[in-house]
Design a protein around this motif. Structure first.
Motif, short mmCIF file in Angstrom:
data_model
loop_
_atom_site.label_atom_id
_atom_site.label_comp_id
_atom_site.label_asym_id
_atom_site.label_seq_id
_atom_site.Cartn_x
_atom_site.Cartn_y
_atom_site.Cartn_z
N CYS A 22 0.87 -1.18 0.00
CA CYS A 22 0.00 0.00 0.00
C CYS A 22 0.90 1.22 0.00
O CYS A 22 1.64 1.45 0.97
CB CYS A 22 -0.91 -0.01 1.21
SG CYS A 22 -1.96 1.46 1.36
N ALA A 23 0.86 1.99 -1.06
CA ALA A 23 1.67 3.20 -1.18
C ALA A 23 0.82 4.41 -0.82
O ALA A 23 -0.27 4.59 -1.38
CB ALA A 23 2.19 3.33 -2.61
N SER A 28 -0.30 13.26 6.11
CA SER A 28 0.73 13.10 7.11
C SER A 28 0.78 11.64 7.58
O SER A 28 0.15 11.26 8.56
CB SER A 28 0.45 14.03 8.29
OG SER A 28 1.51 13.97 9.23
N PHE A 29 1.54 10.86 6.86
CA PHE A 29 1.58 9.40 7.03
C PHE A 29 1.84 9.01 8.49
O PHE A 29 1.16 8.13 9.02
CB PHE A 29 2.67 8.85 6.12
CG PHE A 29 2.79 7.36 6.08
CD1 PHE A 29 3.88 6.72 6.65
CD2 PHE A 29 1.82 6.59 5.45
CE1 PHE A 29 4.01 5.35 6.60
CE2 PHE A 29 1.93 5.21 5.40
CZ PHE A 29 3.03 4.58 5.98
N ARG A 52 -0.43 1.08 13.45
CA ARG A 52 -0.31 2.49 13.82
C ARG A 52 1.10 2.93 13.46
O ARG A 52 2.08 2.40 13.98
CB ARG A 52 -0.58 2.67 15.31
CG ARG A 52 -0.69 4.12 15.75
CD ARG A 52 -1.34 4.23 17.11
NE ARG A 52 -0.57 3.55 18.14
CZ ARG A 52 -1.06 3.22 19.34
NH1 ARG A 52 -2.31 3.50 19.64
NH2 ARG A 52 -0.31 2.61 20.23
N ILE A 53 1.19 3.85 12.55
CA ILE A 53 2.48 4.21 11.98
C ILE A 53 3.42 4.79 13.03
O ILE A 53 4.62 4.51 13.02
CB ILE A 53 2.31 5.19 10.81
CG1 ILE A 53 1.46 4.55 9.70
CG2 ILE A 53 3.64 5.65 10.26
CD1 ILE A 53 2.01 3.26 9.14
N SER A 54 2.92 5.55 13.97
CA SER A 54 3.77 6.25 14.93
C SER A 54 4.58 5.32 15.80
O SER A 54 5.73 5.62 16.15
CB SER A 54 2.93 7.18 15.80
OG SER A 54 1.96 6.43 16.52
N ASP A 55 4.01 4.17 16.17
CA ASP A 55 4.73 3.27 17.06
C ASP A 55 4.76 1.82 16.59
O ASP A 55 5.33 0.97 17.28
CB ASP A 55 4.16 3.34 18.48
CG ASP A 55 2.71 2.93 18.56
OD1 ASP A 55 2.10 3.10 19.64
OD2 ASP A 55 2.15 2.44 17.55
N ALA A 75 9.77 5.57 5.98
CA ALA A 75 10.50 6.48 5.09
C ALA A 75 9.92 6.45 3.68
O ALA A 75 9.85 7.48 3.00
CB ALA A 75 11.97 6.12 5.07
N ALA A 76 9.48 5.29 3.26
CA ALA A 76 8.93 5.14 1.92
C ALA A 76 7.42 5.33 1.89
O ALA A 76 6.82 5.32 0.81
CB ALA A 76 9.28 3.76 1.37
N LYS A 77 6.82 5.52 3.06
CA LYS A 77 5.36 5.65 3.18
C LYS A 77 4.65 4.45 2.54
O LYS A 77 3.72 4.59 1.73
CB LYS A 77 4.88 6.96 2.56
CG LYS A 77 5.43 8.19 3.27
CD LYS A 77 4.84 9.49 2.74
CE LYS A 77 5.41 10.68 3.48
NZ LYS A 77 4.83 11.97 3.03
N MET A 78 5.12 3.30 2.93
CA MET A 78 4.57 2.05 2.42
C MET A 78 4.11 1.18 3.59
O MET A 78 4.73 1.15 4.65
CB MET A 78 5.62 1.27 1.63
CG MET A 78 6.12 1.96 0.38
SD MET A 78 4.88 1.98 -0.94
CE MET A 78 4.73 0.21 -1.27
N VAL A 79 3.04 0.46 3.36
CA VAL A 79 2.57 -0.56 4.30
C VAL A 79 2.43 -1.86 3.52
O VAL A 79 1.98 -1.86 2.37
CB VAL A 79 1.24 -0.16 4.95
CG1 VAL A 79 0.64 -1.30 5.76
CG2 VAL A 79 1.44 1.06 5.84
#
Length: 122
Positions: A22-23, A28-29, A52-55, A75-79
């Motif tokens: 998922c790109a 604000s990712f 949860r991206i933050s942690d 860094a790549a904003k990928m999941v």
């Protein structure tokens, strides 16, 4: 422009593996959680995993726990969703979506991506 783009679907045999990507862009990712949903024909959309991206906290639905693994490259904003031991029941269109909390409550999701088809043959 906000974009979420799911990719990586395909046709796989029972017991096989796929990795969905998922790109994300345009929001604000780091302040969001990314969830994976799936929808099989004639069925409701089902939330299956979120991160949860933050942690990096993660959650899984019982239907995929132990078989699927969610991860992120901030860094790549990928999941990513690594799917192992796939079963025909996993056949569905898979979507990624973003919300400010890790949730599978569809009305809470702020952004949705286009789906990617996963088909598991028996």
């Amino acid at each position: 422009e906000v974009q979420l783009q799911a990719s990586g679907g395909g046709l796989v045999q029972t017991g096989g593996s796929l990795r969905l990507s998922c790109a994300a862009s345009g929001f604000s990712f780091d302040d969001y959680a990314i969830a994976w949903f799936r929808q099989a024909p004639g069925k409701e959309r089902e939330g299956i995993s979120c991160i949860r991206i933050s942690d990096g906290n993660t959650a899984y639905a019982d239907s995929v726990k132990g078989r699927f693994s969610i991860s992120s490259d901030n860094a790549a904003k990928m999941v990513y969703l690594q799917m192992n031991s796939l079963e025909p029941e996993d056949t569905a269109v898979y979507y990624c979506a973003a919300a400010v909390v890790c949730t599978w409550y569809v009305p809470t999701m702020d952004y949705w991506g286009e789906g990617t088809q996963v088909t598991v043959s028996s």
